[in-house]
Write a protein that holds these residues in place. Structure first.
Motif, PDB file in Angstrom:
ATOM      1  N   UNK A   5      -1.594  -5.522   4.844  1.00  0.00           N
ATOM      2  CA  UNK A   5      -0.254  -5.206   4.365  1.00  0.00           C
ATOM      3  C   UNK A   5       0.400  -4.195   5.322  1.00  0.00           C
ATOM      4  N   UNK A   6       1.642  -4.470   5.718  1.00  0.00           N
ATOM      5  CA  UNK A   6       2.327  -3.610   6.692  1.00  0.00           C
ATOM      6  C   UNK A   6       2.475  -2.187   6.196  1.00  0.00           C
ATOM      7  N   UNK A   7       2.792  -2.009   4.917  1.00  0.00           N
ATOM      8  CA  UNK A   7       2.963  -0.659   4.369  1.00  0.00           C
ATOM      9  C   UNK A   7       1.642   0.105   4.397  1.00  0.00           C
ATOM     10  N   UNK A   8       0.545  -0.585   4.081  1.00  0.00           N
ATOM     11  CA  UNK A   8      -0.772   0.063   4.110  1.00  0.00           C
ATOM     12  C   UNK A   8      -1.140   0.459   5.531  1.00  0.00           C
ATOM     13  N   UNK A   9      -0.811  -0.395   6.497  1.00  0.00           N
ATOM     14  CA  UNK A   9      -1.090  -0.085   7.905  1.00  0.00           C
ATOM     15  C   UNK A   9      -0.268   1.120   8.338  1.00  0.00           C
ATOM     16  N   UNK A  10       1.008   1.130   7.985  1.00  0.00           N
ATOM     17  CA  UNK A  10       1.882   2.243   8.378  1.00  0.00           C
ATOM     18  C   UNK A  10       1.371   3.563   7.812  1.00  0.00           C
ATOM     19  N   UNK A  11       0.915   3.531   6.571  1.00  0.00           N
ATOM     20  CA  UNK A  11       0.383   4.748   5.957  1.00  0.00           C
ATOM     21  C   UNK A  11      -0.889   5.202   6.675  1.00  0.00           C
ATOM     22  N   UNK A  12      -1.782   4.265   6.945  1.00  0.00           N
ATOM     23  CA  UNK A  12      -3.034   4.597   7.633  1.00  0.00           C
ATOM     24  C   UNK A  12      -2.752   5.156   9.026  1.00  0.00           C
ATOM     25  N   UNK A  13      -1.752   4.579   9.717  1.00  0.00           N
ATOM     26  CA  UNK A  13      -1.483   4.967  11.089  1.00  0.00           C
ATOM     27  C   UNK A  13      -0.664   6.247  11.194  1.00  0.00           C
TER      28      UNK A  13
END
Length: 198
Positions: free
Chosen positions: A68-76
């Motif tokens: 999920x793009x939002x999950x990736x953005x949060x992780x990054x």
């Protein structure tokens, strides 16, 4: 060919389940119809032939396994460290565990590609592009390590995932998945890569 995208996705999801459970020999248009609980002949309206279905299944597995793009953005949002790389590798394992059928279907497609030259070409090109994309992404986001390290980590994770997704009882303490990933990342990228805490 029919264009109902929701029906096509449902048929592809059914094909993934059949492929993961029965293997490539069990993947027929009729089996997909049965798994999707649709009238016999429905799948043949969406796929020109079995090879067409296999190619579309390959693409659908990647859609399902993409984070999920939002999950990736949060992780990054975290600092680019080896600790983050370890977390990212755990995320990969978690995604594969959450959708084991897609992972197993992709394994079946790899095996089928050894027997079908047209699938071999399609799958090789697709996975080569994905592999090169991983290296490019690693560089773009400023993660530690070099391209060779990314390639080695990819190969190490591929082997780990094969065992974890097919015969998970192989990887038990002291060689459980969490400990292996924690040890793997710094060994692959080398102790010379500084961590944010150093």
């Amino acid at each position: 060919m029919r264009q109902n995208t929701e029906r096509r996705a449902a048929l592809l999801d059914a094909a993934i389940e059949v492929l993961a459970r029965e293997g490539s020999r069990g993947l027929t248009l009729r089996a997909v119809d049965k798994e999707a609980a649709v009238p016999t002949g429905t799948a043949s309206n969406y796929f020109a032939h079995r090879g067409d279905m296999l190619t579309q299944v390959m693409r659908r597995t990647r859609e399902r396994l993409t984070p999920d793009e939002a999950a990736v953005a949060e992780r990054m949002s975290a600092p680019r460290t080896l600790a983050l790389e370890v977390e990212l590798m755990h995320d990969v394992v978690d995604r594969m565990r959450a959708d084991r059928s897609s992972y197993l279907a992709m394994m079946e497609l790899r095996l089928e590609a050894t027997r079908r030259p047209e699938l071999y070409e399609e799958l090789t090109g697709f996975l080569r592009d994905e592999f090169n994309g991983l290296i490019a992404y690693h560089n773009e986001i400023g993660m530690p390590g070099d391209d060779m390290g990314v390639a080695l980590l990819y190969l190490a994770m591929t082997g780990l995932l094969v065992d974890e997704m097919t015969l998970p009882d192989i990887l038990r303490a002291p060689y459980d998945v969490d400990r292996l990933i924690a040890a793997m990342v710094p060994r692959v990228f080398g102790d010379s890569v500084p961590d944010a805490d150093e």
